[in-house]
Design a protein around this motif. Sequence first.
Motif, PDB file in Angstrom:
ATOM      1  N   ALA A   1       0.829  -1.198   0.000  1.00  0.00           N
ATOM      2  CA  ALA A   1       0.000   0.000   0.000  1.00  0.00           C
ATOM      3  C   ALA A   1       0.867   1.253   0.000  1.00  0.00           C
ATOM      4  O   ALA A   1       1.986   1.257   0.506  1.00  0.00           O
ATOM      5  N   GLY A   2       0.332   2.321  -0.562  1.00  0.00           N
ATOM      6  CA  GLY A   2       1.062   3.586  -0.548  1.00  0.00           C
ATOM      7  C   GLY A   2       0.480   4.555  -1.550  1.00  0.00           C
ATOM      8  O   GLY A   2      -0.374   4.212  -2.376  1.00  0.00           O
ATOM      9  N   GLN A   3       0.950   5.790  -1.477  1.00  0.00           N
ATOM     10  CA  GLN A   3       0.489   6.839  -2.387  1.00  0.00           C
ATOM     11  C   GLN A   3       1.689   7.613  -2.898  1.00  0.00           C
ATOM     12  O   GLN A   3       2.547   8.027  -2.133  1.00  0.00           O
ATOM     13  N   LYS A   4       1.751   7.760  -4.222  1.00  0.00           N
ATOM     14  CA  LYS A   4       2.807   8.563  -4.837  1.00  0.00           C
ATOM     15  C   LYS A   4       2.213   9.702  -5.637  1.00  0.00           C
ATOM     16  O   LYS A   4       2.376  10.856  -5.311  1.00  0.00           O
ATOM     17  N   PHE A   5       1.503   9.353  -6.725  1.00  0.00           N
ATOM     18  CA  PHE A   5       1.015  10.383  -7.620  1.00  0.00           C
ATOM     19  C   PHE A   5      -0.066  11.222  -6.935  1.00  0.00           C
ATOM     20  O   PHE A   5      -0.973  10.689  -6.310  1.00  0.00           O
ATOM     21  N   GLY A   6       0.091  12.529  -7.058  1.00  0.00           N
ATOM     22  CA  GLY A   6      -0.802  13.435  -6.371  1.00  0.00           C
ATOM     23  C   GLY A   6      -0.332  13.799  -4.986  1.00  0.00           C
ATOM     24  O   GLY A   6      -1.004  14.525  -4.254  1.00  0.00           O
ATOM     25  N   SER A   7       0.856  13.307  -4.588  1.00  0.00           N
ATOM     26  CA  SER A   7       1.327  13.565  -3.224  1.00  0.00           C
ATOM     27  C   SER A   7       1.573  15.043  -2.976  1.00  0.00           C
ATOM     28  O   SER A   7       1.398  15.535  -1.861  1.00  0.00           O
ATOM     29  N   THR A   8       1.984  15.781  -4.007  1.00  0.00           N
ATOM     30  CA  THR A   8       2.247  17.208  -3.818  1.00  0.00           C
ATOM     31  C   THR A   8       0.980  17.953  -3.443  1.00  0.00           C
ATOM     32  O   THR A   8       0.983  18.836  -2.591  1.00  0.00           O
ATOM     33  N   GLY A   9      -0.137  17.599  -4.062  1.00  0.00           N
ATOM     34  CA  GLY A   9      -1.389  18.288  -3.777  1.00  0.00           C
ATOM     35  C   GLY A   9      -2.154  17.707  -2.608  1.00  0.00           C
ATOM     36  O   GLY A   9      -3.165  18.269  -2.186  1.00  0.00           O
ATOM     37  N   ASP A  10      -1.693  16.589  -2.076  1.00  0.00           N
ATOM     38  CA  ASP A  10      -2.393  15.921  -0.981  1.00  0.00           C
ATOM     39  C   ASP A  10      -1.387  15.386   0.035  1.00  0.00           C
ATOM     40  O   ASP A  10      -1.287  14.173   0.246  1.00  0.00           O
ATOM     41  N   PRO A  11      -0.643  16.267   0.696  1.00  0.00           N
ATOM     42  CA  PRO A  11       0.380  15.778   1.631  1.00  0.00           C
ATOM     43  C   PRO A  11      -0.194  14.999   2.804  1.00  0.00           C
ATOM     44  O   PRO A  11       0.410  14.021   3.254  1.00  0.00           O
ATOM     45  N   VAL A  12      -1.366  15.393   3.302  1.00  0.00           N
ATOM     46  CA  VAL A  12      -1.952  14.662   4.421  1.00  0.00           C
ATOM     47  C   VAL A  12      -2.326  13.252   3.989  1.00  0.00           C
ATOM     48  O   VAL A  12      -2.051  12.261   4.687  1.00  0.00           O
ATOM     49  N   GLY A  13      -2.940  13.122   2.811  1.00  0.00           N
ATOM     50  CA  GLY A  13      -3.284  11.800   2.309  1.00  0.00           C
ATOM     51  C   GLY A  13      -2.055  10.947   2.073  1.00  0.00           C
ATOM     52  O   GLY A  13      -2.059   9.741   2.340  1.00  0.00           O
ATOM     53  N   THR A  14      -0.985  11.572   1.595  1.00  0.00           N
ATOM     54  CA  THR A  14       0.256  10.845   1.349  1.00  0.00           C
ATOM     55  C   THR A  14       0.823  10.280   2.636  1.00  0.00           C
ATOM     56  O   THR A  14       1.205   9.103   2.717  1.00  0.00           O
ATOM     57  N   TRP A  15       0.879  11.104   3.685  1.00  0.00           N
ATOM     58  CA  TRP A  15       1.414  10.626   4.967  1.00  0.00           C
ATOM     59  C   TRP A  15       0.458   9.632   5.632  1.00  0.00           C
ATOM     60  O   TRP A  15       0.891   8.712   6.321  1.00  0.00           O
ATOM     61  N   THR A  16      -0.835   9.814   5.405  1.00  0.00           N
ATOM     62  CA  THR A  16      -1.794   8.847   5.947  1.00  0.00           C
ATOM     63  C   THR A  16      -1.555   7.464   5.356  1.00  0.00           C
ATOM     64  O   THR A  16      -1.484   6.460   6.080  1.00  0.00           O
ATOM     65  N   GLN A  17      -1.421   7.398   4.031  1.00  0.00           N
ATOM     66  CA  GLN A  17      -1.249   6.106   3.372  1.00  0.00           C
ATOM     67  C   GLN A  17       0.146   5.529   3.585  1.00  0.00           C
ATOM     68  O   GLN A  17       0.306   4.318   3.748  1.00  0.00           O
ATOM     69  N   ASN A  18       1.159   6.390   3.569  1.00  0.00           N
ATOM     70  CA  ASN A  18       2.531   5.888   3.605  1.00  0.00           C
ATOM     71  C   ASN A  18       3.094   5.706   5.003  1.00  0.00           C
ATOM     72  O   ASN A  18       4.043   4.928   5.176  1.00  0.00           O
ATOM     73  N   VAL A  19       2.536   6.395   5.987  1.00  0.00           N
ATOM     74  CA  VAL A  19       3.084   6.307   7.343  1.00  0.00           C
ATOM     75  C   VAL A  19       2.041   5.827   8.353  1.00  0.00           C
ATOM     76  O   VAL A  19       2.271   4.856   9.083  1.00  0.00           O
ATOM     77  N   VAL A  20       0.894   6.484   8.405  1.00  0.00           N
ATOM     78  CA  VAL A  20      -0.122   6.101   9.389  1.00  0.00           C
ATOM     79  C   VAL A  20      -0.584   4.660   9.143  1.00  0.00           C
ATOM     80  O   VAL A  20      -0.592   3.826  10.070  1.00  0.00           O
ATOM     81  N   ALA A  21      -0.951   4.347   7.892  1.00  0.00           N
ATOM     82  CA  ALA A  21      -1.397   2.994   7.593  1.00  0.00           C
ATOM     83  C   ALA A  21      -0.279   1.986   7.827  1.00  0.00           C
ATOM     84  O   ALA A  21      -0.526   0.863   8.290  1.00  0.00           O
TER      85      ALA A  21
END
Length: 344
Positions: free
Chosen positions: A108-128
Amino acid sequence: MTNGAPTTELELDALLSAPDDHTVAALSSLSGDVLILGAGGKMGPTVARMARRAIADQSRRVIAVSRFTDASTGTALQAQHVETIRADLADPAAVAALPDAPNVLWMAGQKFGSTGDPVGTWTQNVVASTIAAQRYAGSRIVCFSTGNVYGRQAVAAGGAREGDALLPDGEYAASCIGRERVFESIARRTHSPLLLYRLFYACDLRYGVVTDIAHKVLNGTPVSLDTAFVNVIWQGDANRLALRALTQAAAPADGASVALNVTGPVIAVRDIAERVGTIAGVAPVFAGTPSEDALIANIEQLNSRLPYTALPLDTLCDWAVRWIRAGGRLLNKPTKFEVRDGRY
């Protein structure tokens, strides 16, 4: 297929999910179920299918977990005798309800769109990641990561090595380091076996560096040489190595890296474009000035620990040309290998 080249998505997915003898032997050496978390992305479905095809003992479950926003992905996996579970991996209650498994791949993880969605990026890549690492402490875990954690390297040095300092370039890379640190922290505390699978540029025919370059060459679009070198690997090879990597997971020890660079050798972007041009009978157009650094990896450890016979680059280029010219479906998710400011 034509000359071995897949002509339909069914043929492509069959190739991408075909285990070799090494993969079968690796999974046979392990016991218990295989759980793939984040199995609905670009690689997850074919990794899950490969695991099912490689394990002859049908009592051993292969379980794919994802939100499965595209329901057809889950349906197709079920048809291949892979169990599926719909779950939000950032929801602690949903993860707690998942079945136990001794062999876990975290994809699981998020790459594309990470610049416009930093909270979502950290949620998927770190919190999850935190939730999963705690839930599956004690299991053997292969955690998918990325070469972006290294930042750009001097081309003359031959690529980043697993023990090099991590230098994040942008929000996405920083969150990927966070993911790695979370998994390693919990693995150290619980003495759990872990391998950080630092994948550089896997290539399907529907996406990937080779497809990106081939599409430009075939359409007469200039190929940027600002980032002049890359590593690429056929996704089928990367899938097999991911499952074999379960045998390489080990409890973290002081001073020892639990990471492994997974990709092919360093190659010039110009070389890929010229190979495509020769195959297609089209002269590539280039733009930009080659830089002296790039996001590239040294793969000596991979060659030592998990030796394999790679799909030849010329074959991959040929297949990409055939796929695009035949109107094969593209995911329209550029790798953005040319990006030099960490903004994805």
